[in-house]
Design an enzyme around this catalytic site. Sequence first.
Site, mmCIF file in Angstrom:
data_model
loop_
_atom_site.group_PDB
_atom_site.id
_atom_site.type_symbol
_atom_site.label_atom_id
_atom_site.label_comp_id
_atom_site.label_asym_id
_atom_site.label_seq_id
_atom_site.Cartn_x
_atom_site.Cartn_y
_atom_site.Cartn_z
ATOM 1 N N ASP A 94 -6.091 1.238 18.773
ATOM 2 C CA ASP A 94 -6.805 -0.032 18.878
ATOM 3 C C ASP A 94 -8.195 0.092 19.478
ATOM 4 O OD1 ASP A 94 -6.210 0.582 21.511
ATOM 5 O OD2 ASP A 94 -4.486 -0.766 21.590
ATOM 6 N N GLU A 116 0.345 4.148 14.822
ATOM 7 C CA GLU A 116 0.676 3.216 15.911
ATOM 8 C C GLU A 116 0.262 1.792 15.522
ATOM 9 O OE1 GLU A 116 0.149 4.640 20.050
ATOM 10 O OE2 GLU A 116 -0.465 2.589 20.481
ATOM 11 N N GLU A 130 -8.696 -4.779 22.700
ATOM 12 C CA GLU A 130 -7.743 -3.975 21.926
ATOM 13 C C GLU A 130 -6.857 -4.828 21.011
ATOM 14 O OE1 GLU A 130 -8.398 -3.567 25.102
ATOM 15 O OE2 GLU A 130 -8.990 -1.472 25.413
ATOM 16 N N HIS A 209 -7.083 1.520 34.489
ATOM 17 C CA HIS A 209 -8.353 1.525 33.757
ATOM 18 C C HIS A 209 -8.627 0.237 32.979
ATOM 19 C CE1 HIS A 209 -5.708 2.327 30.329
ATOM 20 N NE2 HIS A 209 -6.726 2.036 29.545
ATOM 21 N N ARG A 211 -9.893 -3.189 31.636
ATOM 22 C CA ARG A 211 -11.041 -4.041 31.967
ATOM 23 C C ARG A 211 -10.591 -5.360 32.585
ATOM 24 N NH1 ARG A 211 -12.300 -1.918 26.966
ATOM 25 N NH2 ARG A 211 -14.183 -0.648 26.861
ATOM 26 N N HIS A 241 -10.620 6.757 36.662
ATOM 27 C CA HIS A 241 -11.257 6.578 35.353
ATOM 28 C C HIS A 241 -12.774 6.567 35.526
ATOM 29 C CE1 HIS A 241 -12.247 4.700 31.466
ATOM 30 N NE2 HIS A 241 -11.063 5.134 31.065
#
Length: 373
Positions: A94, A116, A130, A209, A211, A241
């Site tokens: 994604d 996936e 995503e 990680h 956002r 990260h």
Amino acid sequence: MRILIAFGTRPEIIKLGPVYRAMRQAGAHVDVFWSGQHIDLADGLLELFEIELTHGGTGVMQEPSLAGKFALITQQMQSLLGAGQHDCVVVQGDTMTAAAGALTAFLNQVPVAHVEAGPRTGTLDSPWPEEFNRRLITIASTLHFAPTGRSCDNLLREGVQSDRISVVGNTAVDALLYARSRLAGGYVPIDREIANLPRDRKLVLATLHRRENIGAPLDEILEALRELADDGDKLILLPVHPNPDIRAQVVRALGARPNIRLLKPLQYTDFVYLLSRSWTVVTDSGGVQEEAPTFGLPILITRESTERPEVVEAGFGTLVGSNCDAIIAGVRRLTSSDAPQLLPARNPFGDGEASHRIAERIFSLRALQQAAE
């Protein structure tokens, strides 16, 4: 048959590495485009999976906006696909690279194989961007490789034809088993800090990680880790990260604290080694939710929802969001005995054979194309 595999991030390389190897073993001519979304995080991965890079993107990391990254990757993919030499483009997951690659292939009438395919949270802005990217890629794809039956059901509900979907398992398991085989026979971690971890401490691995967690939610998660470190019997290990906003917040909250090790990004084999030694994982990562069950590891998921509910249903995962008290209680419960509380259940995301199933299905696509001609 000529295939173009496109990836940009560390998780994509990990999950497409086994597909690359399976396609090569099956006799395909495989070109590889790496957009460069992750550079430092990808250290050692091309060598591990013996991937021969044929095309490299430029400038993606320097482009600050997501829209700008998308435009740049699309332009670079167009320069590869415009010649009409490829029978199929393979993307995974994604990311912006996967979305841009799928859209560019669709606009050039090159079939897209999506590895996936089908995980959904049901909320378009979580995780962001995503979830949007997943749906975009689904629309552009010809072949959909779902990791689980639930992902297949999601695709069917969105109107994808059943004969275009294959439930194959998740290639993350293929990659993990491949890497784990490299650990056999006295593996010595590349990172000296990992190689010298104490044997008398309960290791708690954390990866953060997302956002959407930046700001107050991440602060609350970090406060939980800080309090757990004060217990004294645990060692908190957090590979930080490289996102500058996340790094700044993590270092501000946890830097120079006792019983906490802030690590630089780990090479994949070192990360697998760390999974094999951990007692539990605190994570917002989708990939870690797929990987940890192979080691029987219980996972505390620092998100409000997961597009991988199978990990919760199988007993490995617990959704704790950013709730400080829930994280503390969960870790203390999972580290309360004298040995790690590992679960004997099967990994719900696969058996390590997904890549060969994908390669076989992509080759059948070529046969269908020839029949149509």
